[in-house]
Design a protein around this motif. Structure first.
Motif, PDB file in Angstrom:
ATOM      1  N   PHE A   1      44.430  35.168  33.090  1.00 42.09           N
ATOM      2  CA  PHE A   1      44.908  36.534  33.273  1.00 42.09           C
ATOM      3  C   PHE A   1      45.681  36.711  34.587  1.00 42.09           C
ATOM      4  O   PHE A   1      46.636  37.481  34.648  1.00 42.09           O
ATOM      5  CB  PHE A   1      43.761  37.546  33.175  1.00 42.09           C
ATOM      6  N   LEU A   2      45.301  36.012  35.607  1.00 44.05           N
ATOM      7  CA  LEU A   2      46.041  36.087  36.868  1.00 44.05           C
ATOM      8  C   LEU A   2      47.446  35.511  36.720  1.00 44.05           C
ATOM      9  O   LEU A   2      48.412  36.031  37.276  1.00 44.05           O
ATOM     10  CB  LEU A   2      45.301  35.350  37.980  1.00 44.05           C
TER      11      LEU A   2
ATOM     12  N   THR B   1      49.215  35.150  33.813  1.00 44.52           N
ATOM     13  CA  THR B   1      50.060  35.806  32.817  1.00 44.52           C
ATOM     14  C   THR B   1      50.347  37.269  33.102  1.00 44.52           C
ATOM     15  O   THR B   1      51.224  37.850  32.478  1.00 44.52           O
ATOM     16  CB  THR B   1      49.417  35.711  31.421  1.00 44.52           C
ATOM     17  N   THR B   2      49.668  37.884  34.030  1.00 44.25           N
ATOM     18  CA  THR B   2      49.884  39.293  34.330  1.00 44.25           C
ATOM     19  C   THR B   2      51.090  39.468  35.242  1.00 44.25           C
ATOM     20  O   THR B   2      51.257  38.742  36.212  1.00 44.25           O
ATOM     21  CB  THR B   2      48.638  39.897  35.017  1.00 44.25           C
ATOM     22  N   THR B   3      51.932  40.436  34.903  1.00 44.86           N
ATOM     23  CA  THR B   3      53.058  40.749  35.776  1.00 44.86           C
ATOM     24  C   THR B   3      52.681  41.971  36.608  1.00 44.86           C
ATOM     25  O   THR B   3      52.035  42.890  36.122  1.00 44.86           O
ATOM     26  CB  THR B   3      54.327  41.066  34.970  1.00 44.86           C
ATOM     27  N   ILE B   4      53.122  41.969  37.827  1.00 42.45           N
ATOM     28  CA  ILE B   4      52.820  43.061  38.735  1.00 42.45           C
ATOM     29  C   ILE B   4      54.125  43.773  39.052  1.00 42.45           C
ATOM     30  O   ILE B   4      55.098  43.147  39.480  1.00 42.45           O
ATOM     31  CB  ILE B   4      52.154  42.529  40.028  1.00 42.45           C
TER      32      ILE B   4
END
Length: 186
Positions: A31-32, A34-37
């Motif tokens: 999750f870290l 693949t997550t976009t911020i």
């Protein structure tokens, strides 16, 4: 007498938890990665080159400058008269399209300058709304010009341009927006 069968007690079913920490760690990494911020990038603007300290700024006649001031209390002043954000678009369009007809507005579109000046304590959202209204005035002018040339709108006109630097509409109606610095004491 009958034979009493002893019931065997079964051991409770257990879930093997030896690899749970590994699975949780792998999920966390997944999750870290693949997550976009979303990152706030600010307002995209092309700034002019830094002026030469020895060259004075070009003179601008008072009638060619439309002054918009937003004070710390959030009051909008158009040419030192109280106004609202909703009036800015029409005032900018009148100023730019005047062509010397009304002495209160610009001589020509090429000489028309819109100056936005704020206070250091001006509410940010009011500044953005004002800037949006000024740019929307220019987009309406460009849209009208594109339609007079036979295009559906300005976006369609720009899509047909082979070389974006040869934009006749922007040459005829240049956007000259000055973002004046707040006074040093404010």
């Amino acid at each position: 007498m009958g034979i009493l069968a002893k019931k065997k007690k079964r051991a409770g079913a257990e879930i093997p938890t030896s690899s749970m920490a590994d699975i949780a760690f792998l999920l966390l990494i997944f999750f870290l990665v693949t997550t976009t911020i979303d990152v706030d990038t600010g307002i995209g603007m092309t700034l002019p080159p830094e002026p030469d300290e020895t060259t004075p700024p070009p003179p601008v006649a008072d009638r060619n400058m439309l002054k918009i001031l937003i004070n710390a209390q959030g009051q909008v002043l158009l040419e030192d008269l109280p106004s609202s954000v909703a009036q800015i678009r029409n005032e900018v369009m009148t100023h730019v399209q005047n062509n010397g007809v009304d002495a209160r507005y610009s001589d020509s579109p090429g000489k028309a300058v819109v100056s936005i000046k704020t206070d250091r304590l001006t509410p940010y959202n009011l500044y953005i709304q004002t800037l949006d209204e000024v740019w929307m005035a220019y987009f309406e002018i460009w849209d009208t010009e594109a339609r007079s040339m036979g295009y559906a709108n300005y976006v369609g006109y720009r899509a047909d341009l082979e070389d974006p630097s040869e934009n006749e509409i922007r040459d005829k109606w240049p956007a000259q927006v000055s973002l004046a610095e707040p006074d040093p004491g404010n």
